[in-house]
Motif scaffolding. Structure first.
Motif, PDB file in Angstrom:
ATOM      1  N   PRO A   7      -1.174  15.159 -33.064  1.00  0.00           N
ATOM      2  CA  PRO A   7      -0.572  15.427 -34.378  1.00  0.00           C
ATOM      3  C   PRO A   7      -1.645  15.518 -35.456  1.00  0.00           C
ATOM      4  N   LEU A   8      -1.339  16.328 -36.439  1.00  0.00           N
ATOM      5  CA  LEU A   8      -2.275  16.453 -37.563  1.00  0.00           C
ATOM      6  C   LEU A   8      -2.300  15.146 -38.342  1.00  0.00           C
ATOM      7  N   PRO A   9      -3.466  14.752 -38.820  1.00  0.00           N
ATOM      8  CA  PRO A   9      -3.510  13.517 -39.613  1.00  0.00           C
ATOM      9  C   PRO A   9      -2.742  13.708 -40.919  1.00  0.00           C
ATOM     10  N   ALA A  10      -2.084  12.658 -41.365  1.00  0.00           N
ATOM     11  CA  ALA A  10      -1.352  12.709 -42.628  1.00  0.00           C
ATOM     12  C   ALA A  10      -2.343  12.900 -43.759  1.00  0.00           C
ATOM     13  N   PRO A  11      -1.982  13.725 -44.738  1.00  0.00           N
ATOM     14  CA  PRO A  11      -2.904  13.905 -45.866  1.00  0.00           C
ATOM     15  C   PRO A  11      -3.065  12.589 -46.624  1.00  0.00           C
ATOM     16  N   ALA A  12      -4.265  12.372 -47.102  1.00  0.00           N
ATOM     17  CA  ALA A  12      -4.537  11.152 -47.864  1.00  0.00           C
ATOM     18  C   ALA A  12      -3.750  11.203 -49.172  1.00  0.00           C
ATOM     19  N   LEU A  13      -3.131  10.093 -49.510  1.00  0.00           N
ATOM     20  CA  LEU A  13      -2.362  10.016 -50.740  1.00  0.00           C
ATOM     21  C   LEU A  13      -3.271   9.527 -51.861  1.00  0.00           C
ATOM     22  N   ASP A  14      -3.163  10.185 -52.985  1.00  0.00           N
ATOM     23  CA  ASP A  14      -3.971   9.827 -54.148  1.00  0.00           C
ATOM     24  C   ASP A  14      -3.349   8.590 -54.798  1.00  0.00           C
ATOM     25  N   LEU A  15      -4.076   7.485 -54.748  1.00  0.00           N
ATOM     26  CA  LEU A  15      -3.562   6.218 -55.264  1.00  0.00           C
ATOM     27  C   LEU A  15      -3.224   6.297 -56.751  1.00  0.00           C
ATOM     28  N   ALA A  16      -4.018   7.014 -57.511  1.00  0.00           N
ATOM     29  CA  ALA A  16      -3.753   7.133 -58.953  1.00  0.00           C
ATOM     30  C   ALA A  16      -2.428   7.865 -59.197  1.00  0.00           C
ATOM     31  N   VAL A  17      -2.169   8.900 -58.418  1.00  0.00           N
ATOM     32  CA  VAL A  17      -0.917   9.650 -58.559  1.00  0.00           C
ATOM     33  C   VAL A  17       0.254   8.774 -58.131  1.00  0.00           C
ATOM     34  N   LEU A  18       0.077   8.050 -57.027  1.00  0.00           N
ATOM     35  CA  LEU A  18       1.137   7.145 -56.569  1.00  0.00           C
ATOM     36  C   LEU A  18       1.446   6.083 -57.611  1.00  0.00           C
ATOM     37  N   ARG A  19       0.417   5.541 -58.249  1.00  0.00           N
ATOM     38  CA  ARG A  19       0.620   4.513 -59.258  1.00  0.00           C
ATOM     39  C   ARG A  19       1.373   5.083 -60.456  1.00  0.00           C
ATOM     40  N   GLN A  20       1.017   6.298 -60.883  1.00  0.00           N
ATOM     41  CA  GLN A  20       1.735   6.937 -61.994  1.00  0.00           C
ATOM     42  C   GLN A  20       3.201   7.151 -61.638  1.00  0.00           C
ATOM     43  N   SER A  21       3.447   7.605 -60.423  1.00  0.00           N
ATOM     44  CA  SER A  21       4.827   7.831 -59.976  1.00  0.00           C
ATOM     45  C   SER A  21       5.598   6.523 -59.908  1.00  0.00           C
ATOM     46  N   ALA A  22       4.954   5.473 -59.416  1.00  0.00           N
ATOM     47  CA  ALA A  22       5.600   4.157 -59.340  1.00  0.00           C
ATOM     48  C   ALA A  22       5.914   3.639 -60.740  1.00  0.00           C
ATOM     49  N   ASP A  23       4.991   3.829 -61.675  1.00  0.00           N
ATOM     50  CA  ASP A  23       5.234   3.395 -63.054  1.00  0.00           C
ATOM     51  C   ASP A  23       6.412   4.147 -63.668  1.00  0.00           C
ATOM     52  N   ALA A  24       6.480   5.461 -63.431  1.00  0.00           N
ATOM     53  CA  ALA A  24       7.590   6.256 -63.965  1.00  0.00           C
ATOM     54  C   ALA A  24       8.913   5.815 -63.337  1.00  0.00           C
ATOM     55  N   ALA A  25       8.902   5.554 -62.031  1.00  0.00           N
ATOM     56  CA  ALA A  25      10.121   5.102 -61.351  1.00  0.00           C
ATOM     57  C   ALA A  25      10.565   3.745 -61.883  1.00  0.00           C
ATOM     58  N   CYS A  26       9.616   2.851 -62.131  1.00  0.00           N
ATOM     59  CA  CYS A  26       9.949   1.525 -62.675  1.00  0.00           C
ATOM     60  C   CYS A  26      10.531   1.628 -64.077  1.00  0.00           C
ATOM     61  N   ARG A  27       9.978   2.517 -64.910  1.00  0.00           N
ATOM     62  CA  ARG A  27      10.530   2.716 -66.253  1.00  0.00           C
ATOM     63  C   ARG A  27      11.957   3.218 -66.180  1.00  0.00           C
ATOM     64  N   LEU A  28      12.205   4.167 -65.281  1.00  0.00           N
ATOM     65  CA  LEU A  28      13.551   4.705 -65.122  1.00  0.00           C
ATOM     66  C   LEU A  28      14.505   3.607 -64.666  1.00  0.00           C
ATOM     67  N   MET A  29      14.106   2.832 -63.662  1.00  0.00           N
ATOM     68  CA  MET A  29      14.986   1.788 -63.142  1.00  0.00           C
ATOM     69  C   MET A  29      15.221   0.695 -64.186  1.00  0.00           C
ATOM     70  N   LYS A  30      14.206   0.383 -64.975  1.00  0.00           N
ATOM     71  CA  LYS A  30      14.368  -0.620 -66.034  1.00  0.00           C
ATOM     72  C   LYS A  30      15.378  -0.127 -67.071  1.00  0.00           C
ATOM     73  N   THR A  31      15.282   1.143 -67.434  1.00  0.00           N
ATOM     74  CA  THR A  31      16.220   1.710 -68.396  1.00  0.00           C
ATOM     75  C   THR A  31      17.643   1.710 -67.836  1.00  0.00           C
ATOM     76  N   LEU A  32      17.794   2.032 -66.569  1.00  0.00           N
ATOM     77  CA  LEU A  32      19.111   2.075 -65.947  1.00  0.00           C
ATOM     78  C   LEU A  32      19.681   0.687 -65.672  1.00  0.00           C
ATOM     79  N   SER A  33      18.858  -0.347 -65.751  1.00  0.00           N
ATOM     80  CA  SER A  33      19.327  -1.697 -65.398  1.00  0.00           C
ATOM     81  C   SER A  33      20.222  -2.328 -66.467  1.00  0.00           C
ATOM     82  N   ASN A  34      20.396  -1.670 -67.601  1.00  0.00           N
ATOM     83  CA  ASN A  34      21.296  -2.163 -68.638  1.00  0.00           C
ATOM     84  C   ASN A  34      22.691  -1.571 -68.406  1.00  0.00           C
ATOM     85  N   PRO A  35      23.734  -2.409 -68.295  1.00  0.00           N
ATOM     86  CA  PRO A  35      25.077  -1.882 -68.001  1.00  0.00           C
ATOM     87  C   PRO A  35      25.589  -0.863 -69.022  1.00  0.00           C
TER      88      PRO A  35
END
Length: 110
Positions: A7-35
Motif C-alpha cells: 500500500p502507498l504510504p499515507a501522506p504526512a499530515l501538516d500538524l499546523a493545519v491540523l491544529r488550526q482545524s482543531a481550533d476551529a472545530a473547538c470554537r464551533l462546538m463551544k458556540t453550539l454548547s449553549n442551549p
C-alpha cells in the motif's frame, strides 16, 4: 503467484493545519454548547427568520435573544439582512449546518 503491491504510504499530515482545524472545530462546538444558541441554529437551519419569529419559536426573551444572536454573528455562524425595520438571520456556516444535521438525526428525528 504474483505478490500483492504494497500500500502507498499515507501522506504526512501538516500538524499546523491540523491544529488550526482543531481550533476551529473547538470554537464551533463551544458556540453550539449553549442551549439557546443551539435552539436558534435549529430554527435557522430550516430557513431564514426575523427576530420576532425567532423569539416566538424558541421562547427566548428579547435581551437574551439579541445577545445569543450576536455571539452567533461574531463567530460567523449566521448572517443578517435588513428589510425595512426587520432584521433577518440565516445560517452562514456550512460547517455549522452540517453539525446541525447530525445533531438533528441523532437527537430530534422521529
Amino acid at each position: 503467484m504474483l505478490a500483492e503491491p504494497s500500500p502507498l504510504p499515507a501522506p504526512a499530515l501538516d500538524l499546523a493545519v491540523l491544529r488550526q482545524s482543531a481550533d476551529a472545530a473547538c470554537r464551533l462546538m463551544k458556540t453550539l454548547s449553549n442551549p439557546d444558541r443551539l435552539l436558534l441554529l435549529c430554527q435557522l437551519s430550516l430557513g431564514e427568520k426575523n427576530v420576532g419569529e425567532l423569539e416566538a419559536l424558541v421562547g427566548i426573551s428579547q435581551p437574551t435573544l439579541s445577545q445569543q444572536l450576536g455571539v452567533l454573528r461574531e463567530e460567523g455562524l449566521v448572517s443578517t439582512r435588513r428589510e425595512g425595520k426587520n432584521i433577518y438571520y440565516c445560517v452562514a456556516s456550512p460547517q455549522a449546518l452540517a453539525v446541525m444535521e447530525v445533531l438533528y438525526a441523532q437527537f430530534c428525528a422521529p
